[in-house]
Design a protein around this motif. Sequence first.
Motif, PDB file in Angstrom:
ATOM      1  N   LYS A   5       0.826  -1.200   0.000  1.00  0.00           N
ATOM      2  CA  LYS A   5       0.000   0.000   0.000  1.00  0.00           C
ATOM      3  C   LYS A   5       0.864   1.257   0.000  1.00  0.00           C
ATOM      4  N   ARG A   6       1.939   1.246   0.793  1.00  0.00           N
ATOM      5  CA  ARG A   6       2.855   2.400   0.819  1.00  0.00           C
ATOM      6  C   ARG A   6       3.520   2.595  -0.535  1.00  0.00           C
ATOM      7  N   LEU A   7       3.910   1.497  -1.182  1.00  0.00           N
ATOM      8  CA  LEU A   7       4.540   1.580  -2.501  1.00  0.00           C
ATOM      9  C   LEU A   7       3.570   2.143  -3.541  1.00  0.00           C
ATOM     10  N   ILE A   8       2.330   1.666  -3.522  1.00  0.00           N
ATOM     11  CA  ILE A   8       1.314   2.173  -4.443  1.00  0.00           C
ATOM     12  C   ILE A   8       1.066   3.657  -4.180  1.00  0.00           C
ATOM     13  N   GLY A   9       0.971   4.039  -2.923  1.00  0.00           N
ATOM     14  CA  GLY A   9       0.781   5.450  -2.567  1.00  0.00           C
ATOM     15  C   GLY A   9       1.941   6.306  -3.043  1.00  0.00           C
ATOM     16  N   LEU A  10       3.158   5.811  -2.887  1.00  0.00           N
ATOM     17  CA  LEU A  10       4.339   6.548  -3.319  1.00  0.00           C
ATOM     18  C   LEU A  10       4.352   6.708  -4.839  1.00  0.00           C
ATOM     19  N   VAL A  11       4.008   5.655  -5.558  1.00  0.00           N
ATOM     20  CA  VAL A  11       3.963   5.721  -7.018  1.00  0.00           C
ATOM     21  C   VAL A  11       2.912   6.737  -7.466  1.00  0.00           C
ATOM     22  N   LEU A  12       1.745   6.739  -6.823  1.00  0.00           N
ATOM     23  CA  LEU A  12       0.699   7.705  -7.170  1.00  0.00           C
ATOM     24  C   LEU A  12       1.148   9.136  -6.892  1.00  0.00           C
ATOM     25  N   VAL A  13       1.820   9.355  -5.789  1.00  0.00           N
ATOM     26  CA  VAL A  13       2.326  10.692  -5.457  1.00  0.00           C
ATOM     27  C   VAL A  13       3.353  11.139  -6.499  1.00  0.00           C
ATOM     28  N   ILE A  14       4.219  10.247  -6.918  1.00  0.00           N
ATOM     29  CA  ILE A  14       5.228  10.588  -7.930  1.00  0.00           C
ATOM     30  C   ILE A  14       4.564  10.931  -9.259  1.00  0.00           C
ATOM     31  N   ILE A  15       3.589  10.133  -9.675  1.00  0.00           N
ATOM     32  CA  ILE A  15       2.887  10.388 -10.932  1.00  0.00           C
ATOM     33  C   ILE A  15       2.155  11.729 -10.881  1.00  0.00           C
ATOM     34  N   ILE A  16       1.447  11.996  -9.808  1.00  0.00           N
ATOM     35  CA  ILE A  16       0.728  13.262  -9.659  1.00  0.00           C
ATOM     36  C   ILE A  16       1.702  14.431  -9.633  1.00  0.00           C
ATOM     37  N   SER A  17       2.840  14.258  -8.972  1.00  0.00           N
ATOM     38  CA  SER A  17       3.847  15.320  -8.926  1.00  0.00           C
ATOM     39  C   SER A  17       4.400  15.633 -10.314  1.00  0.00           C
ATOM     40  N   ILE A  18       4.663  14.602 -11.085  1.00  0.00           N
ATOM     41  CA  ILE A  18       5.161  14.804 -12.457  1.00  0.00           C
ATOM     42  C   ILE A  18       4.116  15.537 -13.297  1.00  0.00           C
ATOM     43  N   LEU A  19       2.851  15.158 -13.187  1.00  0.00           N
ATOM     44  CA  LEU A  19       1.782  15.838 -13.923  1.00  0.00           C
ATOM     45  C   LEU A  19       1.666  17.304 -13.504  1.00  0.00           C
ATOM     46  N   MET A  20       1.781  17.575 -12.226  1.00  0.00           N
ATOM     47  CA  MET A  20       1.698  18.955 -11.737  1.00  0.00           C
ATOM     48  C   MET A  20       2.885  19.778 -12.238  1.00  0.00           C
ATOM     49  N   LEU A  21       4.064  19.199 -12.246  1.00  0.00           N
ATOM     50  CA  LEU A  21       5.235  19.907 -12.763  1.00  0.00           C
ATOM     51  C   LEU A  21       5.081  20.205 -14.253  1.00  0.00           C
ATOM     52  N   TYR A  22       4.537  19.258 -15.000  1.00  0.00           N
ATOM     53  CA  TYR A  22       4.301  19.470 -16.436  1.00  0.00           C
ATOM     54  C   TYR A  22       3.319  20.622 -16.654  1.00  0.00           C
ATOM     55  N   LEU A  23       2.203  20.607 -15.928  1.00  0.00           N
ATOM     56  CA  LEU A  23       1.215  21.679 -16.068  1.00  0.00           C
ATOM     57  C   LEU A  23       1.797  23.026 -15.644  1.00  0.00           C
ATOM     58  N   ALA A  24       2.614  23.031 -14.612  1.00  0.00           N
ATOM     59  CA  ALA A  24       3.249  24.280 -14.180  1.00  0.00           C
ATOM     60  C   ALA A  24       4.203  24.797 -15.252  1.00  0.00           C
ATOM     61  N   ALA A  25       4.968  23.916 -15.870  1.00  0.00           N
ATOM     62  CA  ALA A  25       5.902  24.324 -16.925  1.00  0.00           C
ATOM     63  C   ALA A  25       5.149  24.855 -18.138  1.00  0.00           C
ATOM     64  N   ARG A  26       4.068  24.186 -18.537  1.00  0.00           N
ATOM     65  CA  ARG A  26       3.261  24.668 -19.671  1.00  0.00           C
ATOM     66  C   ARG A  26       2.627  26.013 -19.350  1.00  0.00           C
ATOM     67  N   SER A  27       2.131  26.171 -18.129  1.00  0.00           N
ATOM     68  CA  SER A  27       1.541  27.445 -17.717  1.00  0.00           C
ATOM     69  C   SER A  27       2.573  28.560 -17.773  1.00  0.00           C
ATOM     70  N   PHE A  28       3.761  28.299 -17.259  1.00  0.00           N
ATOM     71  CA  PHE A  28       4.825  29.297 -17.275  1.00  0.00           C
ATOM     72  C   PHE A  28       5.199  29.668 -18.708  1.00  0.00           C
ATOM     73  N   ALA A  29       5.337  28.666 -19.577  1.00  0.00           N
ATOM     74  CA  ALA A  29       5.696  28.927 -20.974  1.00  0.00           C
ATOM     75  C   ALA A  29       4.606  29.728 -21.678  1.00  0.00           C
ATOM     76  N   SER A  30       3.342  29.426 -21.403  1.00  0.00           N
ATOM     77  CA  SER A  30       2.238  30.174 -22.004  1.00  0.00           C
ATOM     78  C   SER A  30       2.221  31.612 -21.490  1.00  0.00           C
ATOM     79  N   PHE A  31       2.423  31.766 -20.198  1.00  0.00           N
ATOM     80  CA  PHE A  31       2.437  33.100 -19.599  1.00  0.00           C
ATOM     81  C   PHE A  31       3.581  33.940 -20.159  1.00  0.00           C
TER      82      PHE A  31
END
Length: 91
Positions: A5-31
Motif C-alpha cells: 500500500k505504501r509503494l502504491i501510494g508513493l507511485v501515485l504521489v510521484i505520478i501526480i507530482s510529475i503531472l503537476m510539474l508538467y502543467l506548471a511548466a506549460r503554464s509558465f511557458a504560455s504566460f
Amino acid sequence: MGALKRLIGLVLVIIISILMLYLAARSFASFQQGYSWSEMDWNQKGNTSLSDFFIASDIGKRETIKGDKRCTEYYSYKDGLPIKLICPGNN
C-alpha cells in the motif's frame, strides 16, 4: 500488505507530482508569451478556454503585410503554419 500500500501510494504521489510539474511548466511557458487573454482565442470562437491558454506556449507571433495592411500573424512553432491572421479593420 502494508508495504505494498505504501509503494502504491508513493507511485501515485510521484505520478501526480510529475503531472503537476508538467502543467506548471506549460503554464509558465504560455504566460511568458505575453499574449492577452482575448488574443489567445486561437480558433476565433469568441472566448478563450484553458486549453487555448496552454496552446499559447506553442504559438509564435509575427508581423506580415497583406495587400496594403500591416497584419499580425500567429503561427505554430512546430511547422510554421499560420494559426490565425489579424488585420486592422477586418478582425
